[in-house]
Scaffold this motif. Structure first.
Motif, short mmCIF file in Angstrom:
data_model
loop_
_atom_site.label_atom_id
_atom_site.label_comp_id
_atom_site.label_asym_id
_atom_site.label_seq_id
_atom_site.Cartn_x
_atom_site.Cartn_y
_atom_site.Cartn_z
N THR A 69 0.83 -1.21 0.00
CA THR A 69 0.00 0.00 0.00
C THR A 69 0.86 1.25 0.00
O THR A 69 0.59 2.22 -0.72
CB THR A 69 -0.93 0.00 1.22
OG1 THR A 69 -1.76 -1.17 1.19
CG2 THR A 69 -1.82 1.23 1.23
N LEU A 70 1.94 1.23 0.78
CA LEU A 70 2.85 2.38 0.83
C LEU A 70 3.65 2.49 -0.48
O LEU A 70 3.93 3.60 -0.95
CB LEU A 70 3.80 2.23 2.02
CG LEU A 70 4.64 3.46 2.40
CD1 LEU A 70 3.75 4.69 2.60
CD2 LEU A 70 5.45 3.18 3.65
N ILE A 71 3.99 1.34 -1.06
CA ILE A 71 4.67 1.37 -2.37
C ILE A 71 3.79 2.06 -3.40
O ILE A 71 4.25 2.89 -4.19
CB ILE A 71 5.03 -0.05 -2.82
CG1 ILE A 71 6.20 -0.59 -1.98
CG2 ILE A 71 5.41 -0.07 -4.30
CD1 ILE A 71 6.57 -2.02 -2.30
N ALA A 72 2.49 1.75 -3.40
CA ALA A 72 1.57 2.41 -4.33
C ALA A 72 1.52 3.90 -4.07
O ALA A 72 1.48 4.71 -5.02
CB ALA A 72 0.18 1.79 -4.21
N ASP A 73 1.53 4.30 -2.80
CA ASP A 73 1.54 5.73 -2.46
C ASP A 73 2.80 6.41 -3.02
O ASP A 73 2.73 7.50 -3.58
CB ASP A 73 1.49 5.92 -0.94
CG ASP A 73 0.13 5.59 -0.36
OD1 ASP A 73 -0.86 5.59 -1.12
OD2 ASP A 73 0.06 5.32 0.85
N PHE A 74 3.96 5.75 -2.84
CA PHE A 74 5.21 6.33 -3.32
C PHE A 74 5.22 6.43 -4.85
O PHE A 74 5.70 7.41 -5.42
CB PHE A 74 6.40 5.50 -2.84
CG PHE A 74 6.69 5.65 -1.37
CD1 PHE A 74 6.33 6.79 -0.69
CD2 PHE A 74 7.35 4.63 -0.66
CE1 PHE A 74 6.61 6.95 0.67
CE2 PHE A 74 7.63 4.78 0.69
CZ PHE A 74 7.25 5.93 1.36
N ALA A 75 4.69 5.40 -5.52
CA ALA A 75 4.62 5.44 -6.98
C ALA A 75 3.72 6.58 -7.44
O ALA A 75 4.03 7.30 -8.40
CB ALA A 75 4.11 4.10 -7.51
N ARG A 76 2.62 6.76 -6.75
CA ARG A 76 1.68 7.83 -7.08
C ARG A 76 2.34 9.20 -6.92
O ARG A 76 2.01 10.15 -7.63
CB ARG A 76 0.47 7.71 -6.14
CG ARG A 76 -0.85 8.17 -6.71
CD ARG A 76 -1.98 7.87 -5.74
NE ARG A 76 -2.24 6.44 -5.63
CZ ARG A 76 -2.14 5.74 -4.53
NH1 ARG A 76 -1.75 6.30 -3.39
NH2 ARG A 76 -2.40 4.45 -4.54
N SER A 77 3.27 9.28 -5.99
CA SER A 77 3.97 10.54 -5.73
C SER A 77 5.13 10.78 -6.69
O SER A 77 5.81 11.81 -6.59
CB SER A 77 4.50 10.55 -4.29
OG SER A 77 3.45 10.44 -3.37
N GLY A 78 5.39 9.82 -7.58
CA GLY A 78 6.44 10.00 -8.57
C GLY A 78 7.82 9.59 -8.11
O GLY A 78 8.82 9.96 -8.74
N LEU A 79 7.91 8.81 -7.02
CA LEU A 79 9.23 8.43 -6.50
C LEU A 79 9.88 7.30 -7.28
O LEU A 79 11.07 7.06 -7.13
CB LEU A 79 9.11 8.02 -5.03
CG LEU A 79 8.76 9.14 -4.04
CD1 LEU A 79 8.73 8.59 -2.62
CD2 LEU A 79 9.74 10.28 -4.14
N GLY A 80 9.11 6.57 -8.09
CA GLY A 80 9.70 5.48 -8.85
C GLY A 80 8.65 4.58 -9.44
O GLY A 80 7.44 4.82 -9.31
N LEU A 81 9.12 3.51 -10.08
CA LEU A 81 8.23 2.53 -10.69
C LEU A 81 7.95 1.39 -9.71
O LEU A 81 8.83 0.99 -8.94
CB LEU A 81 8.87 1.96 -11.96
CG LEU A 81 9.23 2.98 -13.05
CD1 LEU A 81 9.85 2.28 -14.26
CD2 LEU A 81 8.01 3.79 -13.46
N ALA A 82 6.74 0.88 -9.77
CA ALA A 82 6.33 -0.19 -8.85
C ALA A 82 5.78 -1.37 -9.64
O ALA A 82 5.27 -1.21 -10.75
CB ALA A 82 5.27 0.32 -7.88
N TYR A 83 5.89 -2.55 -9.05
CA TYR A 83 5.37 -3.80 -9.64
C TYR A 83 4.27 -4.27 -8.71
O TYR A 83 4.53 -4.77 -7.61
CB TYR A 83 6.51 -4.82 -9.71
CG TYR A 83 6.25 -6.06 -10.52
CD1 TYR A 83 6.83 -6.24 -11.76
CD2 TYR A 83 5.45 -7.10 -10.03
CE1 TYR A 83 6.64 -7.40 -12.51
CE2 TYR A 83 5.24 -8.25 -10.76
CZ TYR A 83 5.83 -8.40 -12.00
OH TYR A 83 5.64 -9.55 -12.74
#
Length: 306
Positions: A229-243
């Motif tokens: 869930t936090l990874i999705a938040d970080f991806a949404r913020s533009g911090l990187g790509l997520a799988y």
């Protein structure tokens, strides 16, 4: 502390209630000699006579009457306790311990738990969120939910969802800044958000397919998290790509806050399964949970466990 034979106690109670060694023996399925011997062993062990007897009559001694008064109450409690076991056989009651993966499991449980509790309020639930592999028997769980490839082979597994689609995703702002990868190997030049399994501490390797062959890739993520869930938040913020699994980010994909890349290279994964030891599935509480889960399950998880 003296060792008290349960067989001796049963014999004592039968003789006391029937006032006959032969009748007690018939009830217990033993010989009258065996019943008499059991009482003599008790009398010898405790140093008191329990019954006065002649050829026509069996009666209490004072010690025997006192013992019967004490044991008869305890016997009723024992009978009541065994009778109470019937409620575990006849209807879903008791305590249910479940282990489910954090994000995907939470998505399932949001729909499943309210329906189950509404239908079976006498079953209490202890729900543990854990992405690692869990030994149900060793850790005292009744059942678990995991992706198919994580279910041990000696478990009964019931499919809850169809195969799950996964995607490599990023925010539009990230792609404006870094560009889009064209092939999986391009990820080595991108910022990725890694997932570390909470229990084992191992990293989740991104899985891809090319020409029908699957391969794993580790892009050396500069940011590692043990919560999707936090990874999705970080991806949404533009911090990187997520799988991530699409079912977890479907609203982001619909709104465009996250965009897919490398779509032709990302394979689907096996869906979610409810699993449990074969010998426990006859318990009414678990059977009711299985039936409730199956009633909610559909080929597409986003359509059912919403």
């Amino acid at each position: 502390m003296k060792n008290h034979s349960l067989d001796g106690i049963r014999t004592f109670l039968a003789v006391a209630e029937l006032k006959s060694f032969s009748a007690a023996a018939l009830r217990l399925g033993v010989t009258a000699t065996a019943a008499s011997k059991a009482i003599k062993v008790m009398e010898r062990q405790h140093g008191v006579l329990l019954f006065k007897r002649n050829t026509r009559h069996v009666g209490f001694t004072e010690a025997g009457e006192s013992l019967y008064a004490s044991l008869s109450g305890a016997t009723r409690q024992i009978d009541d306790a065994f009778a109470a076991l019937g409620m575990f056989r006849d209807r879903p009651v008791g305590h249910l311990r479940l282990t489910v993966p954090r994000a995907l499991g939470a998505l399932v449980m949001r729909a499943l738990i309210p329906r189950f509790r509404s239908s079976y309020p006498e079953v209490t639930i202890d729900l543990s969120l854990d992405d690692g592999v869990v030994d149900l028997v060793a850790q005292g769980y009744d059942a678990g939910i995991r992706l198919g490839q994580s279910v041990q082979q000696d478990m009964v597994a019931v499919r809850l969802t169809g195969d799950l689609r996964w995607s490599v995703v990023g925010a539009p702002a990230y792609f404006d800044r870094k560009g889009r990868p064209s092939i999986p190997e391009d990820l080595m030049h991108h910022e990725t958000l890694g997932y570390r399994f909470h229990t084992s501490g191992s990293m989740h390797h991104w899985r891809f397919v090319r020409d029908g062959e699957e391969f794993l890739l580790d892009a050396g993520a500069p940011l590692v998290v043990n919560d999707t869930t936090l990874i999705a938040d970080f991806a949404r913020s533009g911090l990187g790509l997520a799988y991530l699994p699409d079912v977890e980010i479907e609203q982001d994909l619909s709104s465009g806050s996250l965009l897919r890349v490398l779509e032709n290279y990302v394979p689907s994964k096996s869906g979610l399964f409810l699993y449990f030891p074969a010998r426990t599935q006859s318990q009414p509480k678990l059977r009711a949970f299985i039936d409730t889960a199956l009633a909610l399950s559909q080929p597409a998880p986003s359509d059912s466990f919403r």
